[in-house]
Design a protein around this motif. Sequence first.
Motif, short mmCIF file in Angstrom:
data_model
loop_
_atom_site.label_atom_id
_atom_site.label_comp_id
_atom_site.label_asym_id
_atom_site.label_seq_id
_atom_site.Cartn_x
_atom_site.Cartn_y
_atom_site.Cartn_z
N LEU A 344 44.89 37.82 63.27
CA LEU A 344 44.59 37.41 64.64
C LEU A 344 43.16 36.91 64.76
CD1 LEU A 344 46.40 40.21 66.67
CD2 LEU A 344 47.08 37.82 66.41
N ALA A 345 42.24 37.58 64.08
CA ALA A 345 40.84 37.15 64.14
C ALA A 345 40.68 35.76 63.53
CB ALA A 345 39.95 38.16 63.41
N GLU A 346 41.36 35.53 62.42
CA GLU A 346 41.29 34.21 61.80
C GLU A 346 41.91 33.15 62.70
OE1 GLU A 346 42.37 32.02 57.55
OE2 GLU A 346 43.25 33.97 58.04
N LEU A 347 42.99 33.52 63.39
CA LEU A 347 43.64 32.60 64.32
C LEU A 347 42.67 32.18 65.41
CD1 LEU A 347 46.23 31.22 65.40
CD2 LEU A 347 46.71 33.34 66.64
N ASP A 348 41.98 33.13 66.04
CA ASP A 348 41.05 32.81 67.12
C ASP A 348 39.92 31.91 66.62
OD1 ASP A 348 42.55 34.32 68.84
OD2 ASP A 348 41.33 36.13 68.63
N THR A 349 39.40 32.22 65.44
CA THR A 349 38.29 31.45 64.90
C THR A 349 38.70 30.01 64.61
OG1 THR A 349 37.33 33.42 63.91
CG2 THR A 349 36.61 31.30 63.03
N ARG A 350 39.85 29.85 63.98
CA ARG A 350 40.26 28.50 63.58
C ARG A 350 40.67 27.66 64.78
NH1 ARG A 350 38.09 27.25 59.03
NH2 ARG A 350 38.99 25.28 59.75
N VAL A 351 41.34 28.22 65.73
CA VAL A 351 41.75 27.45 66.90
C VAL A 351 40.53 27.00 67.70
CG1 VAL A 351 42.92 27.61 69.13
CG2 VAL A 351 44.05 28.45 67.05
N ALA A 352 39.49 27.85 67.74
CA ALA A 352 38.27 27.47 68.45
C ALA A 352 37.61 26.26 67.82
CB ALA A 352 37.30 28.65 68.47
N ALA A 353 37.81 26.04 66.52
CA ALA A 353 37.19 24.92 65.82
C ALA A 353 38.10 23.70 65.76
CB ALA A 353 36.82 25.35 64.41
N ALA A 354 39.25 23.77 66.40
CA ALA A 354 40.26 22.73 66.23
C ALA A 354 39.81 21.37 66.73
CB ALA A 354 41.55 23.14 66.94
N ARG A 355 38.96 21.32 67.73
CA ARG A 355 38.55 20.02 68.29
C ARG A 355 37.91 19.12 67.24
NH1 ARG A 355 37.84 18.96 73.95
NH2 ARG A 355 38.53 20.69 75.24
N LEU A 356 37.15 19.73 66.35
CA LEU A 356 36.39 18.93 65.38
C LEU A 356 37.09 18.81 64.03
CD1 LEU A 356 32.72 20.03 66.11
CD2 LEU A 356 33.85 17.88 66.70
N GLU A 357 38.39 19.07 64.02
CA GLU A 357 39.14 18.95 62.77
C GLU A 357 40.15 17.84 62.79
OE1 GLU A 357 40.50 22.98 62.50
OE2 GLU A 357 38.89 23.54 61.12
N GLY A 358 40.26 17.14 63.92
CA GLY A 358 41.16 16.01 64.01
C GLY A 358 42.58 16.39 63.66
N ALA A 359 43.27 15.45 63.01
CA ALA A 359 44.65 15.73 62.60
C ALA A 359 44.69 16.65 61.39
CB ALA A 359 45.37 14.41 62.29
N SER A 360 43.56 16.80 60.71
CA SER A 360 43.51 17.69 59.54
C SER A 360 43.20 19.11 59.99
CB SER A 360 42.44 17.19 58.55
OG SER A 360 42.72 15.88 58.15
N PHE A 361 44.02 19.62 60.84
CA PHE A 361 43.77 20.90 61.49
C PHE A 361 43.84 22.06 60.51
CE2 PHE A 361 46.18 24.43 63.63
CZ PHE A 361 45.07 25.00 64.23
N TRP A 362 42.81 22.88 60.51
CA TRP A 362 42.77 24.17 59.84
C TRP A 362 43.10 24.11 58.35
CZ3 TRP A 362 45.42 29.09 62.18
CH2 TRP A 362 45.04 30.22 61.46
N PRO A 363 42.13 23.79 57.51
CA PRO A 363 42.35 23.87 56.06
C PRO A 363 42.81 25.27 55.66
CG PRO A 363 40.26 22.81 56.55
CD PRO A 363 40.76 23.36 57.85
N GLY A 364 43.88 25.33 54.91
CA GLY A 364 44.41 26.61 54.48
C GLY A 364 45.37 27.27 55.44
N VAL A 365 45.77 26.56 56.51
CA VAL A 365 46.67 27.16 57.50
C VAL A 365 48.01 27.54 56.87
CG1 VAL A 365 47.62 24.95 58.27
CG2 VAL A 365 47.62 26.91 59.83
#
Length: 821
Positions: A344-365
């Motif tokens: 859950l902690a990783e989920l919150d962190t990665r989603v918060a950074a989603a704006r600056l990841e474009g279509a390449s959302f969340w490396p390692g998802v």
Amino acid sequence: MAQEETENTGGVRLVTGAPAGLAAALRTRLAPLTPGRVLDGAVAYVLHGTGPEVLDALGDGGDEGDGVADRRPEVDPEAADAARLVVHRDAPAGVLARFGRLLHAAAGPDRSDSAAWLGTLADDVVDATGARSAESREVRARWTPGLLADVARVGGAPGGGTPVHTTLTTLLRIRPDRRWPPRHVLLATEAGDAFLARHAEVVAEVVAAADTGHRRFAAVRCAQNAERHAALLAALAVDEDGGVRADALAALAWLEGPRQVAVLRPHLLTAAPDRLAGVLGRLADLDGGRAAIEDALDAPEGRPLDAERAGPLRRTADRASLATGPGAVVPVPRAVPPGDAELLAELDTRVAAARLEGASFWPGVERWLARTSDVRVLRDALRRAGATDADRRVATLLTTRTTGAFGRPLGAVLTPGDAVRWWPLFAERPDLAAEYLDGFDTRTHPDQEAVDTTHLMLTVLECFPAVPGTLVPRLTSIALGTSRHRLAARRVLGDHAGARDAARTALDGASETARRSAAEWLAGRGEPGVVPPEPGWEFGEGVLAPAARTLPPATLWWLDRFREQALERGVPAPDVDRWLGLARPVLRTAADGSGPVVGRLGGPLMLPPDVPTPGDGAEDAYASDHQLIATLDLSAVPRGATDLPLPPDGSLLLFVNADLEPWPEGGAVYVPAGVPVEERESSPDYEVYEYDTPEELDAELRAVGDLRLVPGVSLPTTPPDAAMLARHPHAETLRAVWSDQTDGGGNWQLGGHAANFDDYGDPVAGSAEPDDEAPLSDRDAWVLLAQWAGFPMSILYWTITRQDLAARRFDRVVVQMHANP
């Protein structure tokens, strides 16, 4: 103080002896220049603007931004680098402008264009601040795009543009001789985002002329202020490059739905139809989007849309309606977040950074998804963060993410077990399920593996507790067709009354194809009085060889997939069908180990008492070292599983001394059923290719366990000779398409065509042309008995003539090894 010690001067850690003052720092930075008049003149010019003729006095240099450093390599580079940080930290805009002009002049005559000096200065800043140190971060923080614009203003904007335009043009430019680090890193900050937002109109003008990489960069950064850049992002949403389109749509997803509809709907009538797929998908996901598509389809009288444009618009609108039709949504369980706090902690962190990841959302998802039971957890987190494309963004992971660094797309290897975590997402979005069911090109680059989305979605649909009513007509159409997907579609439909009624109706319909498909379907479900068509009917009369026609539908699935992809590659249908006529049945190692046991690998060596150990008595000592590789129980090989005249029972033992020096030796021994055997001592003594000893190889073989083979099919993959090319002019393309097919099977094969290894040639045909002085034989008389790709970087082949095989002359087996040592 020792030379390597440092002192803290003016907040920047400098090598001992490096000056703290700007003038001294500048002199140290420029020390590689010729001492005396040139160096003094350069320092005076940069500090005070006097003596600009020094720029003409500078001689030839090296790469841009490095011309000064290349002059005198004996100058202490650490002192020069530290001094450079001081210059970039403390110098005012005017000094920095002249410093940039001097660096540019020092770079040599190939940099004589004075309009590029701002880029040279930006490169020097990026290079100077590349180290991960507090001092570098401090200087990088000063160098905002605003400062660069001030330098351009004071120094006279190169190229005659405004300072802002010049700054953006400079930062969004890739120089052919410099790829990394890019200048645009000076824009990848909060200050950079603010600069882009303040000058949105100029940004749109500059980005329109930028290269593909910088258009993608701009799309991602503009997501931070998507409203200010809405017009630019909308334009990029129909860019010529698929990656740019994807990143622009990802950025637009952070806007309110009505705003997205407003900026995207004009494209429906103006953008190139082949660039509209992403826009149509987005509009289909938004309230008001379907209405916008319907409005575009409702063209003014006398101005109808052309078919190329109207087709995708109509299909999208029709699919969007499936979300609300009768029985559209089936019951789904509530999405329950995982109990793992770390997840859950990783989920919150990665989603918060989603704006600056474009279509390449969340490396390692993909690794995160493998640890959760329901992908809607990720979807819901994106929705809470404000993403309007959450459903589609998560679904896209099936086609854009792989099973590892060099693995295959998740959707290409989706198993029923994996599909369990995905089905609730598509159950809530039957329109999205229909889109995947219809199939589309998932590649954003030609080298990527395409995912068969129809197969993927049928695998997901098999997890549904019930068939969505709105999808029944499409599924029935697939089930009554000829494609490989008909089998899975029938499993999904199960006992659906409407589908079975449609099949019964098709039995008496006008379409012969539908009649045959319906007969196959209903006969398979035990419908009284229904006679199924002959196997292989779906390929057409006379296309497949008789031996291939008897293969089970699950095996013929691969030939249908091959045919589809060959046609997509532009091979004419008659040429594809002629190549399909070469298909041969094989037995291959089962990917899941579910096939019958037909043998084992390695020892012990079991032979009749009167049969000599293979290789014994050979004149060449090397030829006497035959190692047992496999023992096959031919009674377990189903009749017709290959087109080889194999004995119906007994054991077949395959031997080889697997080494390339001087050549591999080997053979085969057939032991008829019922003949008593005894364990034979065998201690080969040779240097095994890629193994320390024969014993090490044998131990590894024994550890594999039972050898299980299942039906398969093969087509040629070895390089075609002139005769083959004359018969099959598209042979190179066709063998390449088949080579891309993989069901994840193992290393063993019995019968069929030999697998290609580094284009070394066809070992079967090569068997007719021995290396020694033996006479040539008929190439068409030879067949592949078995092959093994179990050795590192190699394939072993056992070949024999069909006549010798029928006569059980296994003493005439030829062994070859293709390897890349």
